[in-house]
Design an enzyme around this catalytic site. Structure first.
Site, short mmCIF file in Angstrom:
data_model
loop_
_atom_site.label_atom_id
_atom_site.label_comp_id
_atom_site.label_asym_id
_atom_site.label_seq_id
_atom_site.Cartn_x
_atom_site.Cartn_y
_atom_site.Cartn_z
N LYS A 30 0.84 -1.19 0.00
CA LYS A 30 0.00 0.00 0.00
C LYS A 30 0.88 1.25 0.00
O LYS A 30 1.86 1.32 0.75
CB LYS A 30 -0.91 -0.02 1.23
CG LYS A 30 -1.92 1.13 1.29
CD LYS A 30 -2.85 0.96 2.48
CE LYS A 30 -3.92 2.04 2.54
NZ LYS A 30 -4.87 1.82 3.65
N SER A 105 -9.50 1.97 2.69
CA SER A 105 -8.65 2.69 1.76
C SER A 105 -7.66 1.81 1.01
O SER A 105 -6.99 2.27 0.09
CB SER A 105 -7.88 3.77 2.52
OG SER A 105 -7.04 3.20 3.52
N SER A 129 -10.07 -0.34 6.62
CA SER A 129 -9.39 -0.19 5.35
C SER A 129 -8.73 -1.43 4.76
O SER A 129 -8.34 -1.42 3.61
CB SER A 129 -8.34 0.93 5.45
OG SER A 129 -8.96 2.17 5.57
#
Length: 369
Positions: A30, A105, A129
């Protein structure tokens, strides 16, 4: 790599893999997590050309175990959102459910895993997330118990709730990643003999209580066939509203660039940060004390079963500010209370300890569920 899903911000030429349990597995990191010598944007315009000097310890553990970084995953700006609609790098698209959001996210990680662009991923989860994208993209993700996996080298959102965790397409791979990240052995599969609480109404973290949702009832028969005793159980509300702490800490995380560079934020995150500026220190401290007291609660069951998303997957073009609360009703409370949550698509196991949810997930997967 071919990226039809806008899942990756920066592609990386893979280095030679080291020997180890993850040898040769393609790792997507990420883009909130630092990687030395590799552009790390935090999903933002402000850090568009940022290249860290050091790699986050969690990523380094995976690389040392043989994983090879193939890219940095797209995400909601600064990881503060549930849709992975990014004003600077574009919206992530959902390979599993075209036209629907990937969730956020960590949406880039989930989309890439669903599309076969990588083998494993590492994401973050402050309110949903890892688990929300896992539900939206039909993969597996673990939000570990707070403090279990190091968060150094990760851009903070709300340090009291921030976690780093593994993502993959199977519970077995998530458990292996967790083992590498923690240094602890993979738990033995287990549901037999456990008491599982069927959670049909999640606790709130402040504001009105969520509506009842009985969708997890569909899992009861299978759980009982695997030897678990399923009982309906609830979780008490926190002593006080916890939202002020979230917004207060988010404001502190961005104090170097907000409001001084507010025009370099997208509309969605800017609106949240503008609200964050209004939180009084006393309100944040009351919320902090509420969180501390809530984290002392000891459940009456070994683990809980609940939906992950609990609502229909929202459209890709939805208004994030409208869907963020209902979409995270069964997710956000477990960041606040600090427990572990394992999402296997829209099935979620929750318990105070990582080992318990992983053991349950491995037993569930081994049985072919």
């Amino acid at each position: 790599m071919t990226d039809a899903w806008n899942a990756v911000i920066t592609e990386v030429e893979p280095a030679a893999a080291l020997a180890g349990p993850l040898h040769g597995k393609r790792l997507l990191v990420k883009d909130l997590i630092d990687t030395a010598g590799i552009r790390t944007t935090y999903g933002s315009k402000i850090y568009a050309e940022h290249v860290p000097m050091r790699t986050a310890p969690a990523v380094q553990r995976l690389v040392d175990a043989g994983a090879v970084i193939v890219g940095k995953a797209n995400l909601h700006e600064f990881a503060w959102g549930v849709t992975s609609q990014n004003p600077w790098y574009g919206t992530v698209h959902n390979p599993a459910h075209p036209g629907r959001t990937t969730g956020g996210s960590s949406g880039g990680n989930a989309a890439a895993l669903a599309a076969g662009m990588c083998d494993i991923g590492i994401g973050t989860d402050t309110g949903c997330s890892i688990r929300l994208p896992a539900a939206c993209c039909d993969i597996v993700g673990l939000k570990p118990a707070w403090g279990r996996i190091r968060t150094e080298g990760v851009f903070p959102l709300c340090p009291t709730f921030d976690t780093v965790g593994p993502m993959a397409t199977s519970v077995a791979d998530v458990a292996l990643l967790w083992s590498v990240l923690t240094g602890d052995a993979v738990p033995e599969p287990r549901l037999d003999g456990l008491t599982v609480g069927l959670l049909t109404r999640p606790p709130s973290v402040g504001g009105p209580s969520a509506a009842e949702n009985r969708s997890a009832v569909q899992y009861v028969e299978r759980l009982e066939a695997l030897g678990a005793r399923v009982v309906e159980r609830s979780i008490p509300e926190p002593p006080d509203d916890t939202w002020p702490l979230f917004f207060w800490e988010a404001a502190q995380s961005h104090r170097a660039t907000f409001p001084s560079r507010a025009d370099e934020y997208g509309d969605n995150v800017r609106a949240k940060l503008e609200h964050a500026q209004t939180i009084e220190p006393a309100a944040a401290e009351r919320a902090r004390q509420s969180v501390r007291r809530w984290r002392e609660y000891v459940p009456e069951v070994d683990l809980y079963v609940a939906p992950t998303l609990g609502v229909e997957i929202p459209p890709e073009a939805c208004d994030e500010l409208e869907i963020r609360i209902p979409a995270t009703a069964f997710l956000r409370p477990f960041n606040v209370i600090g427990w572990a949550g394992l999402a296997i698509g829209d099935l979620q196991f929750v318990a105070p300890r990582d080992e318990v949810v992983l053991a349950a997930g491995l037993a569930w997967e081994r049985a072919g569920a």
